[in-house]
Design an enzyme around this catalytic site. Structure first.
Site, PDB file in Angstrom:
ATOM      1  N   TYR A  67      29.248  15.591 -33.282  1.00 21.49           N
ATOM      2  CA  TYR A  67      28.464  16.549 -34.065  1.00 21.49           C
ATOM      3  C   TYR A  67      29.344  17.658 -34.630  1.00 21.49           C
ATOM      4  O   TYR A  67      29.999  18.393 -33.884  1.00 21.49           O
ATOM      5  CB  TYR A  67      27.344  17.172 -33.210  1.00 21.49           C
ATOM      6  CG  TYR A  67      26.329  16.196 -32.653  1.00 21.49           C
ATOM      7  CD1 TYR A  67      26.365  14.838 -32.953  1.00 21.49           C
ATOM      8  CD2 TYR A  67      25.307  16.634 -31.811  1.00 21.49           C
ATOM      9  CE1 TYR A  67      25.431  13.948 -32.437  1.00 21.49           C
ATOM     10  CE2 TYR A  67      24.354  15.749 -31.291  1.00 21.49           C
ATOM     11  CZ  TYR A  67      24.441  14.404 -31.607  1.00 21.49           C
ATOM     12  OH  TYR A  67      23.513  13.531 -31.090  1.00 21.49           O
ATOM     13  N   HIS A 126      28.096   7.207 -26.653  1.00 20.51           N
ATOM     14  CA  HIS A 126      27.161   7.503 -27.749  1.00 20.51           C
ATOM     15  C   HIS A 126      26.580   6.230 -28.381  1.00 20.51           C
ATOM     16  O   HIS A 126      25.373   6.125 -28.614  1.00 20.51           O
ATOM     17  CB  HIS A 126      27.902   8.338 -28.803  1.00 20.51           C
ATOM     18  CG  HIS A 126      27.023   9.174 -29.663  1.00 20.51           C
ATOM     19  ND1 HIS A 126      27.421  10.374 -30.175  1.00 20.51           N
ATOM     20  CD2 HIS A 126      25.757   8.992 -30.115  1.00 20.51           C
ATOM     21  CE1 HIS A 126      26.437  10.894 -30.899  1.00 20.51           C
ATOM     22  NE2 HIS A 126      25.432  10.065 -30.874  1.00 20.51           N
TER      23      HIS A 126
END
Ligand code: NAP
Length: 278
Positions: A67, A126
């Site tokens: 992110y 992830h």
């Protein structure tokens, strides 16, 4: 404060493999500090929102090294400074290009430095990689758990087949969580992933619980009727529905008003018939 009771005490009821509990409602951070690249324009606002959430009693923050190319983790690090670390539950994730043994260890170090903390509560893979053997990645993940840098390890976007394979590569650690897309609109995980996780004590964490905001703004008649019946908003109905299944929801709120509204999703129940109808 009312929310403190609901979020810190009542929702921290389920033990994980390390004896720690995870709140049922958390804060997503996608877009804070950028998405696939750094965007410093909303740093101050994001820190303010996360701190407001912590003050309301939302003690879980979901982030990832991906992110904002690390900037989001820095924002979270700034937001949690000054709060008792043990009261906050931090999830971070290693991106799928960093799943070689040494890269996982390096990625964890980077996340801890940006978050300015000694450990994360959950460290997740992830996305699965098609190139890097899962056995190699799980060996590194288990080391992070053994060293206490990750209180628990888990995965995200894993199928039942991959969950089984991932667990088979662990000597003694247990996969604690699978973070998946789940909302009133996206329900494919109900078929096999959620039942498998429940049967095997793997915590399900629902990302995009508001379908990127589409649920809150939808004009769905059934949802509106329930919102009216319980004097709640469609977003609150949608989040209450998820957390009623003991599934963790991590909506991302870009304003304190939305945070407050999302907090109001907990601490009350709909009738069994209404849950089934949804
Ligand atoms: P989401 O939480 O379903 O939706 C976020 C959107 O909902 C934002 O546009 C937000 O608008 C809006 N919203 C939030 N609360 C609202 C409310 N009470 N009323 C009206 N609108 C509201 O989607 P998401 O951010 O994609 O997913 C949540 C988190 O899950 C992410 O932030 C990230 O941490 C995580 N995630 C993980 C993965 C993964 O692969 N593991 C993938 C995607 C996301 P405002 O900004 O205006 O408040």
């Amino acid at each position: 404060m009312f929310e403190d009771k609901i979020l810190n005490k009542k929702s921290r009821t389920e033990g994980l493999s390390n004896g720690v509990n995870i709140p049922l409602l958390g804060m997503g951070t996608w877009g804070m500090g950028g998405k696939y690249k750094k965007d410093p324009s909303n740093i101050d606002e994001s820190v303010k929102i996360l701190r407001a959430g912590l003050d309301m009693g939302i003690k879980l923050i979901d982030v990832a090294e991906l992110y904002g190319l690390g900037l989001t983790e820095e924002i979270v690090g700034e937001a949690i400074a000054g709060y008792a670390r043990e009261d906050i539950f931090i999830i971070s994730k290693v991106w799928k290009t960093n799943l070689r043994y040494d890269d996982v260890l390096k990625a964890m170090q980077g996340s801890l430095e940006r978050l300015k903390t000694d450990y994360v509560d959950f460290y997740l893979i992830h996305w699965p990689s098609e190139e890097i053997p899962l056995s190699e990645t799980m060996r590194a993940m288990e080391r992070l758990a053994d060293e206490g840098l990750a209180r628990d390890i888990g995965v995200s976007n894993f199928s039942v087949e991959l969950l089984k394979e991932a667990q088979s590569h662990l000597k003694h650690a247990k996969i604690a969580a699978n973070q998946i897309e789940y909302s009133l609109i996206e329900r494919s995980a109900e078929k096999d992933v959620i039942p498998y996780c429940k049967e095997n004590g793997i915590k399900v964490i629902a990302y995009r619980p508001l379908a990127r905001g589409n649920i809150a703004s939808s004009q769905n008649k059934a949802l509106e009727a329930l919102a009216q019946k319980y004097n709640k908003t469609p977003a609150q109905i949608a989040l209450n529905w998820i957390t009623s299944k003991e599934i963790v929801a991590i909506p991302k709120a870009g304003s304190i008003a939305h945070l407050r509204e999302n907090c109001g999703a907990l601490g009350w129940k709909m009738s069994e018939a209404d849950y089934i109808a949804l």
